[in-house]
Scaffold this motif. Structure first.
Motif, short mmCIF file in Angstrom:
data_model
loop_
_atom_site.label_atom_id
_atom_site.label_comp_id
_atom_site.label_asym_id
_atom_site.label_seq_id
_atom_site.Cartn_x
_atom_site.Cartn_y
_atom_site.Cartn_z
N PRO A 24 -90.87 -20.86 -67.08
CA PRO A 24 -92.12 -20.95 -67.01
C PRO A 24 -92.71 -21.92 -67.96
O PRO A 24 -92.19 -22.18 -68.93
CB PRO A 24 -92.60 -19.44 -67.43
N SER A 25 -93.80 -22.61 -67.55
CA SER A 25 -94.45 -23.38 -68.67
C SER A 25 -95.29 -22.63 -69.81
O SER A 25 -95.57 -23.55 -70.62
CB SER A 25 -95.49 -24.44 -67.85
N ALA A 26 -95.51 -21.56 -69.47
CA ALA A 26 -96.09 -20.76 -70.59
C ALA A 26 -95.83 -19.09 -70.37
O ALA A 26 -95.33 -18.89 -69.43
CB ALA A 26 -97.53 -20.97 -70.35
N GLY A 27 -96.43 -18.59 -71.40
CA GLY A 27 -95.96 -17.14 -71.36
C GLY A 27 -94.56 -16.64 -71.75
O GLY A 27 -94.03 -15.60 -71.54
N LEU A 28 -93.80 -17.73 -72.39
CA LEU A 28 -92.38 -17.50 -72.90
C LEU A 28 -92.29 -16.10 -73.76
O LEU A 28 -90.99 -15.82 -73.91
CB LEU A 28 -91.84 -18.61 -73.08
N ASP A 29 -93.29 -16.15 -74.69
CA ASP A 29 -93.36 -15.14 -75.71
C ASP A 29 -93.23 -13.79 -75.10
O ASP A 29 -92.43 -12.77 -75.78
CB ASP A 29 -94.51 -15.46 -76.57
N LEU A 30 -93.41 -13.62 -74.08
CA LEU A 30 -93.62 -12.24 -73.22
C LEU A 30 -92.09 -11.90 -73.01
O LEU A 30 -91.82 -10.55 -72.73
CB LEU A 30 -94.23 -12.37 -71.79
N PHE A 31 -91.02 -12.65 -73.00
CA PHE A 31 -89.77 -12.25 -72.91
C PHE A 31 -88.62 -13.18 -73.64
O PHE A 31 -87.73 -13.45 -73.08
CB PHE A 31 -89.41 -12.20 -71.10
N GLY A 335 -83.53 -8.69 -68.96
CA GLY A 335 -84.05 -8.01 -67.50
C GLY A 335 -84.98 -6.96 -67.69
O GLY A 335 -85.97 -6.90 -66.90
N CYS A 336 -84.71 -6.32 -68.70
CA CYS A 336 -85.93 -5.14 -68.94
C CYS A 336 -87.35 -5.45 -69.40
O CYS A 336 -87.99 -5.04 -68.87
CB CYS A 336 -85.20 -4.18 -69.94
N ALA A 337 -87.18 -6.38 -70.24
CA ALA A 337 -88.59 -7.20 -70.57
C ALA A 337 -89.30 -7.69 -69.29
O ALA A 337 -90.42 -7.62 -69.21
CB ALA A 337 -88.28 -8.29 -71.66
N VAL A 338 -88.49 -8.46 -68.37
CA VAL A 338 -89.07 -9.03 -67.32
C VAL A 338 -89.53 -8.02 -66.30
O VAL A 338 -90.70 -7.94 -65.57
CB VAL A 338 -88.11 -10.04 -66.58
N ARG A 339 -88.74 -6.91 -65.99
CA ARG A 339 -89.18 -5.86 -65.34
C ARG A 339 -90.38 -5.03 -65.47
O ARG A 339 -91.41 -4.85 -64.78
CB ARG A 339 -87.76 -4.81 -65.12
N ASP A 340 -90.51 -4.84 -67.11
CA ASP A 340 -91.61 -4.14 -67.53
C ASP A 340 -92.91 -5.15 -67.53
O ASP A 340 -93.96 -4.63 -67.11
CB ASP A 340 -91.57 -3.87 -69.28
N LEU A 341 -92.78 -6.34 -67.71
CA LEU A 341 -93.85 -7.43 -67.24
C LEU A 341 -94.23 -7.20 -65.77
O LEU A 341 -95.49 -7.24 -65.44
CB LEU A 341 -93.52 -8.80 -67.85
N TYR A 342 -93.29 -7.11 -64.84
CA TYR A 342 -93.61 -7.20 -63.43
C TYR A 342 -94.17 -5.93 -63.38
O TYR A 342 -95.38 -6.04 -62.50
CB TYR A 342 -92.19 -7.30 -62.82
N ALA A 343 -93.89 -4.92 -63.54
CA ALA A 343 -94.63 -3.44 -63.45
C ALA A 343 -95.71 -3.23 -64.10
O ALA A 343 -96.49 -2.77 -63.43
CB ALA A 343 -93.49 -2.46 -63.99
N PHE A 383 -79.71 -14.68 -62.87
CA PHE A 383 -80.09 -13.31 -63.09
C PHE A 383 -81.57 -12.88 -62.83
O PHE A 383 -82.02 -12.11 -61.99
CB PHE A 383 -79.49 -12.88 -64.30
N LEU A 384 -82.35 -13.75 -63.46
CA LEU A 384 -83.81 -13.24 -63.25
C LEU A 384 -84.37 -13.63 -61.93
O LEU A 384 -85.27 -12.85 -61.54
CB LEU A 384 -84.47 -14.42 -64.27
N ARG A 385 -83.84 -14.78 -61.26
CA ARG A 385 -84.22 -14.99 -59.98
C ARG A 385 -83.99 -13.81 -59.11
O ARG A 385 -84.85 -13.55 -58.42
CB ARG A 385 -83.67 -16.36 -59.35
N LYS A 386 -82.70 -13.54 -59.16
CA LYS A 386 -82.19 -12.28 -58.30
C LYS A 386 -83.03 -10.92 -58.63
O LYS A 386 -83.39 -10.26 -57.58
CB LYS A 386 -80.79 -12.15 -58.49
N LEU A 387 -83.29 -10.95 -59.79
CA LEU A 387 -84.02 -9.51 -60.38
C LEU A 387 -85.28 -9.46 -59.56
O LEU A 387 -86.01 -8.46 -59.29
CB LEU A 387 -84.13 -9.51 -61.92
N VAL A 388 -86.29 -10.72 -59.75
CA VAL A 388 -87.60 -10.67 -59.21
C VAL A 388 -87.65 -10.99 -57.58
O VAL A 388 -87.98 -9.93 -57.09
CB VAL A 388 -88.06 -11.91 -59.90
#
Length: 441
Positions: A24-31, A335-343, A383-388
């Motif tokens: 991502p070009s932004a929001g990297l601090d989120l994970f 993966g858990c950080a991305v899952r929580d962000l998605y949720a 991994f993140l691509r498959k997860l999302v």
């Protein structure tokens, strides 16, 4: 895991990029898992640059270790301080490092701020001129145009001593804007950005000639820093990414590129570029191998850093820092950080939390890593691509979808990067002498 407050647009941008398998070009601090230990040192260095100092940093890591992620994470932190940023991909054909005029041109093409996407050069220059006008009005001057001209000369005095063409082009740009001569203004702005083949008539109007050369680019960078500072951007982060490609060019070109890099580092150390934070990224082979930095002893001396056997004791303040890469626990945390962000932005957050729990995230991480020969360091992107794309999207859309039952991980070669393909191929190599085919006469 607590999810920080984030706008729907920002979350959507991050998730969309991960779904495509890109950084991502932004929001990297989120994970940004695993970068916590660099935060204090990086923030101190950004403060140094923003307060008029200059910083040089070298980042080393294997392919897939997260160098591009780190660079963009750093860029976000710089933008939050009001700094401008520019990420430049070094390549033999498009952006050869030994031609600094080309590097400067790519810099201006990729220039961005927190409020303006690339290229932000026009916005920066216009904001600078507006700031000059505001300062003149505040001073109580009766004649705006002459007051701006006088203030412009004072602000550019130091730059004009070494690079008078930069100051002349700015003057010409302002005059063309006031005269509503848009063609000349556009041409001079392009010339300020290092673009070649600018119309001769526009250059004559500003009293400049020729195209930007290698040495002129250093002066233009100094001028750009002055303009940025005066219009509210206290510094500039420049990322020279994929610099390890220099190992594959002709020896004479490589020597010139290394010398240009040494020159840049020396200029930074000499304080010629107040407000500059220069980051280069490369592989360990680039920094330590005989086809890399070690070919030029003065450059190797400037980048020399003693690393201990245990990366835990690396100092983030060193001129050269290394990314240790991912292990499985870090991959699961990611993966858990991305899952929580998605949720947090999903229409079915409870179902996602229940179905894609920490245990399943670990199972998926192990499965993806297994397809890559157990090399966790190159697994995060896939991994993140498959997860999302493979799991979270389906859990949200279909109430009866259970990834443990309904999702079978598949990895095709056309969705892998070159590095990932090589790693996957290595995992399929012969494991016994019986697996080796010999072509005997």
């Amino acid at each position: 895991m607590t999810v920080p407050a984030v706008s729907a647009a920002r979350r959507r941008e991050v998730i969309s990029a991960l779904r495509r398998g890109t950084v991502p070009s932004a929001g990297l601090d989120l994970f940004a898992v695993g970068l916590e230990r660099f935060e204090n040192a990086i923030d101190d260095e950004l403060s140094t640059a923003a307060s008029g100092g200059a910083v040089f940093k070298a980042l080393r890591g294997e392919y897939g270790s997260g160098k591009t992620f780190f660079a963009r994470w750093l860029a976000e932190r710089a933008k939050r301080r009001g700094m401008a940023v520019s990420e430049i991909q070094i390549s033999e054909t498009e952006t050869p490092l030994h031609r600094l005029e080309t590097v400067y041109r790519r810099l201006t093409e990729r220039l961005a701020t927190a409020s303006h996407q690339p290229s932000a050069l026009r916005d920066v220059v216009d904001a600078w001129l507006f700031t000059l006008e505001e300062d003149v009005l505040v001073s109580g001057a009766t004649e705006l145009d002459s007051g701006v001209d006088e203030l412009m000369e004072r602000r550019l005095a130091a730059v004009a001593k070494t690079t008078p063409a930069f100051a002349a082009a700015l003057r010409g740009y302002r005059k063309a804007r006031l005269a509503e001569d848009n063609a000349t203004a556009e041409a001079l702005l392009a010339w300020l950005g290092g673009q070649p083949n600018v119309a001769a008539s526009a250059r004559r109007a500003a009293g400049v000639r020729g195209d930007l050369d290698h040495f002129g680019a250093l002066g233009f960078l100094q001028g750009l820093l002055t303009v940025l500072r005066d219009c509210g951007h206290p510094g500039l982060l420049i990322v020279l990414d994929e610099i390890e490609t220099l190992q594959r060019v002709r020896s004479d070109v490589r020597e010139k590129a290394f010398n240009a890099l040494r020159q840049l580092i020396d200029e930074v150390d000499a304080g010629r570029y107040p407000g500059l934070y220069l980051l280069i990224t490369g592989t360990p082979a680039f920094f330590d191998g005989q086809q890399g930095v070690q070919r030029l002893a003065p450059l190797a001396q400037r980048l020399a850093t003693e690393f201990t056997a245990d990366p835990r004791f690396d100092s983030p303040r060193s001129v050269q820092i290394r990314l240790a890469g991912f292990d499985l626990p870090k991959l699961v945390r990611l993966g858990c950080a991305v899952r929580d962000l998605y949720a947090a932005g999903s229409s079915a957050p409870s179902r996602i939390a229940a179905v894609v729990d920490d245990s399943y995230v670990q199972t998926l991480a192990m499965a993806v890593t297994g397809n890559l020969g157990g090399q966790v360091g190159v697994a995060p992107r896939l991994f993140l691509r498959k997860l999302v794309d493979g799991v979270l999207d389906r859990v949200e859309e279909f109430e009866d979808f259970d990834p443990r039952r309904d999702y079978a991980l598949t990895v095709s070669s056309n969705e892998l990067t070159e590095v990932e393909r090589n790693v996957a191929a290595a995992s399929m190599r012969a494991t016994s002498v019986d697996d080796v085919e010999l072509d005997l006469p």
